[in-house]
Design a protein around this motif. Structure first.
Motif, PDB file in Angstrom:
ATOM      1  N   LYS A 234     -21.506  33.721  12.335  1.00 48.56           N
ATOM      2  CA  LYS A 234     -20.266  32.943  12.334  1.00 48.56           C
ATOM      3  C   LYS A 234     -20.140  32.229  13.676  1.00 48.56           C
ATOM      4  N   VAL A 235     -19.793  30.939  13.616  1.00 52.01           N
ATOM      5  CA  VAL A 235     -19.594  30.158  14.835  1.00 52.01           C
ATOM      6  C   VAL A 235     -18.131  29.735  14.885  1.00 52.01           C
ATOM      7  N   THR A 236     -17.470  30.032  15.989  1.00 49.83           N
ATOM      8  CA  THR A 236     -16.061  29.653  16.137  1.00 49.83           C
ATOM      9  C   THR A 236     -15.885  28.811  17.390  1.00 49.83           C
TER      10      THR A 236
ATOM     11  N   ALA B  85     -27.686  22.586  15.007  1.00 53.28           N
ATOM     12  CA  ALA B  85     -28.157  23.627  14.086  1.00 53.28           C
ATOM     13  C   ALA B  85     -28.228  24.953  14.817  1.00 53.28           C
ATOM     14  N   SER B  86     -27.636  25.958  14.226  1.00 51.66           N
ATOM     15  CA  SER B  86     -27.806  27.332  14.701  1.00 51.66           C
ATOM     16  C   SER B  86     -28.567  28.057  13.602  1.00 51.66           C
ATOM     17  N   PRO B  87     -29.903  28.036  13.678  1.00 53.47           N
ATOM     18  CA  PRO B  87     -30.715  28.521  12.552  1.00 53.47           C
ATOM     19  C   PRO B  87     -30.493  29.994  12.247  1.00 53.47           C
ATOM     20  N   ALA B  88     -30.982  30.380  11.080  1.00 49.99           N
ATOM     21  CA  ALA B  88     -30.918  31.784  10.684  1.00 49.99           C
ATOM     22  C   ALA B  88     -31.703  32.634  11.674  1.00 49.99           C
ATOM     23  N   SER B  89     -31.140  33.756  12.044  1.00 47.82           N
ATOM     24  CA  SER B  89     -31.813  34.691  12.953  1.00 47.82           C
ATOM     25  C   SER B  89     -32.351  35.872  12.160  1.00 47.82           C
ATOM     26  N   ALA B  90     -33.418  36.462  12.682  1.00 50.52           N
ATOM     27  CA  ALA B  90     -34.053  37.603  12.015  1.00 50.52           C
ATOM     28  C   ALA B  90     -33.718  38.888  12.769  1.00 50.52           C
TER      29      ALA B  90
ATOM     30  N   SER C 215     -30.156  36.456   8.739  1.00 52.05           N
ATOM     31  CA  SER C 215     -28.765  35.988   8.637  1.00 52.05           C
ATOM     32  C   SER C 215     -28.725  34.610   7.982  1.00 52.05           C
ATOM     33  N   ASN C 216     -27.524  34.156   7.711  1.00 52.35           N
ATOM     34  CA  ASN C 216     -27.326  32.780   7.270  1.00 52.35           C
ATOM     35  C   ASN C 216     -27.487  31.834   8.450  1.00 52.35           C
ATOM     36  N   ALA C 217     -27.739  30.557   8.169  1.00 55.49           N
ATOM     37  CA  ALA C 217     -27.778  29.531   9.209  1.00 55.49           C
ATOM     38  C   ALA C 217     -26.390  28.925   9.374  1.00 55.49           C
ATOM     39  N   ALA C 218     -26.162  28.254  10.489  1.00 56.19           N
ATOM     40  CA  ALA C 218     -24.894  27.569  10.734  1.00 56.19           C
ATOM     41  C   ALA C 218     -25.184  26.152  11.213  1.00 56.19           C
ATOM     42  N   ALA C 219     -24.236  25.250  10.998  1.00 62.17           N
ATOM     43  CA  ALA C 219     -24.387  23.861  11.446  1.00 62.17           C
ATOM     44  C   ALA C 219     -23.008  23.271  11.706  1.00 62.17           C
ATOM     45  N   PHE C 220     -22.902  22.512  12.789  1.00 54.72           N
ATOM     46  CA  PHE C 220     -21.646  21.844  13.100  1.00 54.72           C
ATOM     47  C   PHE C 220     -21.969  20.560  13.868  1.00 54.72           C
ATOM     48  N   THR C 221     -20.957  19.737  14.091  1.00 54.91           N
ATOM     49  CA  THR C 221     -21.151  18.452  14.765  1.00 54.91           C
ATOM     50  C   THR C 221     -20.339  18.390  16.045  1.00 54.91           C
ATOM     51  N   ILE C 222     -20.983  17.942  17.132  1.00 54.00           N
ATOM     52  CA  ILE C 222     -20.271  17.665  18.374  1.00 54.00           C
ATOM     53  C   ILE C 222     -19.870  16.189  18.347  1.00 54.00           C
TER      54      ILE C 222
END
Length: 695
Positions: free
Chosen positions: A324-326, A436-441, A451-458
């Protein structure tokens, strides 16, 4: 003679061919090891089957590898993963079965993922492997025949269906991974005489059930076909690559199997090919639902390297990992799935590992954390466990954009979560930038979770802010800190109302609106009270935000130094108790020995002195000179009165100073019978700890 010569020629060609294949198989095996994916170690999880068949040896074995795919001894400190080698040459059978602590419970959901390798023989491969659930009375000795039987199906001798079924592994269900189509309509070579299957395929059936076979006559030969259920026709499995397989079993009996659902080179998810079969749990004749499970395989004249590596066995460990990215700056807004942040925003990247269930604790977990692009991570990050333990790690130790950290604790039913938290700041960008915050192992000894991957825009700024005047500073403990920032913008707007937020160590200090324009820099002084500052480094942050995606954040460090202290922490009361009127002048000790404790870490020298009042009775009568001080038993006595009397001194020290006076030393009570009366007496002693700084 011509026929004999032709046969001889063919045999010579076959002999040369076999010799060539032996070299190829060895080279292929080495290639398979070097390209082997991440997988579990299998100590205590699987065991080699003991069953043998006539004319074929049982060659299955577990091979332990290091991280580079080199073979190492089981239990080696460098052991990183294991593979099961089922077969590797002609006319072999192999079986690898679960241990007693790794049974398959058909009354519970079970997710098993693995990597399978079928050599590089292409169309010359044979015969494949089978995933087997069984409750055969022979246990790990259960085996059937070589070739098309794959070690689990019945051995076709041309007999009736019940006879063939009786030679199979009892009370079982099997899913075959068939690399050679046996469709010759001959005894022992006709299981695959079906139009519905390709040369390479997956299919399932009950090996010990007569209904799985169908007897046919071809010319003068009887042979049996094998019933193929839930067929998946595949490309050539023996292609020199690892195939990812997922077996998803539900407690209802539904088994869904998928092959080719992960890229062997990148680990990226693929669609794969899927089918399913509803297993009749009664076929196992198991009172408690506990089954032996594993793999069998076999070869005939054609062969391949049949290898299996387990990635996840949920019956051992059922766990998940959620990223989760906050955006901390934006009130902890969740931006995990295509959210939007602004340059300078403080972000939190959190991966929560949760142990759900299992027969074993999730052990020796290595977190391989992917580093997001266009984000500057704070150096220090934490792992917080369910039991409250906090583990710290350094995010600057990066290799190939991956932070590797080994969890200090296993996860279990009693300590079931580990929350990995990394803070960082969104970089300044000139155009909208996808992050991109790729899936981590998370690879443990007995479970590997992704884990799941995450993505957001700056978002890129339309207005540029500058904040100057903020400098690092050092102050002494007890002092307030003063900061003096100046805020400016490069844009002239008629009504440019922006918010200014300041924080100290992540806690908000102030939040207000100001009017800002290009012509007038806005001074922003702030005084931080001493009681809000901690010893050591404090992070002061000021952020300007126009509410339309444009912001600027600057921080400075306020270092608070402890120059030392001077403090009298303990002085005991002097109680002389009830004493008789003496016949002659007598000196008395207090009931409890006199003692003091002080701190004198401030550089310089220190001095402890006392002053005493008269000893006064209830009737206001005074005992003159009754309080005396003796530094040692044989020392001269000194009257304690209004004159300052030094009793201890020394140089500064980081350690506390403690002093307990021995009997007949310290402050004593000297009583003269001519002066004392039967009543209560008391006096006051003032203690003074003074300090002289070092010049």
């Amino acid at each position: 003679m011509m026929k004999i010569l032709i046969v001889t020629s063919i045999m010579i060609a076959l002999t040369l061919g076999v010799g060539s294949r032996t070299v190829s198989a060895d080279a292929d095996y080495d290639t398979a090891l070097k390209s082997s994916p991440e997988a579990l170690t299998l100590t205590g999880i699987f065991q080699t089957g003991t069953g043998t068949v006539s004319g074929a040896s049982n060659v299955a074995t577990v091979v332990t590898l290091d991280a580079k795919g080199n073979v190492v001894p089981e239990g080696s400190a460098t052991a990183d993963k294991s593979l099961v080698k089922i077969t590797d040459a002609q006319k072999q059978v192999g079986s690898e079965w679960s241990t007693a602590g790794n049974k398959f419970d058909i009354n519970k959901d079970n997710l098993t993922t693995m990597w399978m390798y079928f050599g590089n023989a292409g169309g010359n491969s044979g015969d494949g492997m089978a995933f087997v659930l069984q409750n055969d009375a022979r246990g790990t000795a259960a085996i059937s025949g070589a070739g098309q039987s794959l070690g689990v199906w019945g051995v076709d001798n041309g007999g009736r269906e019940s006879e063939i079924a009786n030679s199979a592994i009892k009370n079982s269900w099997a899913l075959e991974f068939d690399t050679h189509r046996n469709g010759d309509k001959g005894t022992g070579s006709g299981f695959d005489d079906l139009n519905s299957i390709n040369d390479n395929h997956l299919a399932s059936a009950y090996p010990n059930q007569a209904g799985a076979y169908e007897r046919h006559l071809s010319g003068f030969n009887w042979y049996n076909k094998l019933g193929h259920n839930g067929i998946i026709n595949t490309a050539k499995l023996s292609n020199g690559k690892w195939w990812h397989v997922t077996l998803d079993y539900k407690s209802s009996g539904l088994m869904t199997y998928t092959i080719g659902d992960k890229d062997p080179s990148t680990g990226a998810a693929l669609a794969g090919q899927t089918n399913s079969f509803n297993i009749d749990k009664n076929k196992f004749a198991s009172a408690n639902g506990q089954l032996t499970w594993g793999f069998t395989g076999a070869t005939g004249d054609k062969y391949e390297n049949n290898l299996v590596m387990f990635e996840k066995i949920s019956s051992l460990v059922s766990a998940d990992a959620i990223q989760k990215v906050t955006d901390v700056t934006q009130n902890n807004a969740d931006v995990t799935n295509n959210g939007t942040v602004v340059s300078g925003d403080e972000l939190n990247f959190q991966s929560t590992l949760t142990y759900k269930d299992g027969k074993q604790d999730w052990q020796k977990i290595e977190a391989l954390l992917q580093v997001p692009n266009d984000v500057t991570l704070d150096k220090e990050a934490t792992i917080k466990y369910a039991d409250g333990t906090i583990q710290k790690f350094d995010t600057t130790k990066v290799t190939n954009k991956v932070i590797s950290v080994v969890l200090s604790k296993s996860l279990s039913k009693t300590n079931n979560t580990a929350t990995i938290s990394m803070n960082g700041t969104a970089n300044t960008v000139t155009s909208d930038t996808k992050v991109a915050s790729p899936a981590s192992a998370f690879n443990g000894k007995n479970a590997m979770i992704t884990s799941n991957a995450a993505a957001f825009t700056i978002k890129a700024s339309q207005q540029r802010f500058t904040i100057t005047g903020l400098v690092n500073q050092t102050i002494n403990v007890g002092q307030a800190a003063k900061v003096a920032a100046s805020i400016n913008t490069d844009t002239i707007l008629e009504s440019n109302v922006v918010s200014v937020t300041t924080k100290l160590n992540g806690t908000q200090l102030s939040d207000e609106l100001i009017i800002l324009n290009k012509l007038d820099p806005y001074p922003y002084p702030e005084t931080i009270p001493a009681n809000k500052l901690k010893l050591g480094d404090n992070t002061y942050t000021i952020r300007v935000d126009d509410g339309y995606g444009d912001s600027k954040t600057v921080q400075s460090t306020i270092t608070v130094k402890d120059l030392g202290k001077i403090d009298l922490t303990t002085v005991n009361d002097l109680n002389f108790g009830t004493i008789p009127i003496p016949q002659s002048t007598t000196t008395y000790n207090p009931v409890s020995a006199m003692n003091v404790e002080l701190e004198a870490s401030l550089p310089g020298s220190w001095n402890l002195s006392v002053e005493g009042s008269d000893v006064v009775g209830t009737d206001k009568s005074i005992l003159k000179g009754a309080l005396i001080y003796k530094d040692s038993v044989n020392a001269a006595e000194t009257v304690v009165n209004s004159n300052s009397l030094t009793i201890l001194n020394g140089q500064s020290s980081a350690s506390k100073v403690t002093k307990t006076w021995a009997k007949d030393t310290g402050i004593l009570l000297k009583v003269k019978p001519s002066e004392v009366k039967t009543q209560n007496y008391k006096a006051t002693i003032n203690w003074t700890l003074s300090h002289t700084p070092t010049e």
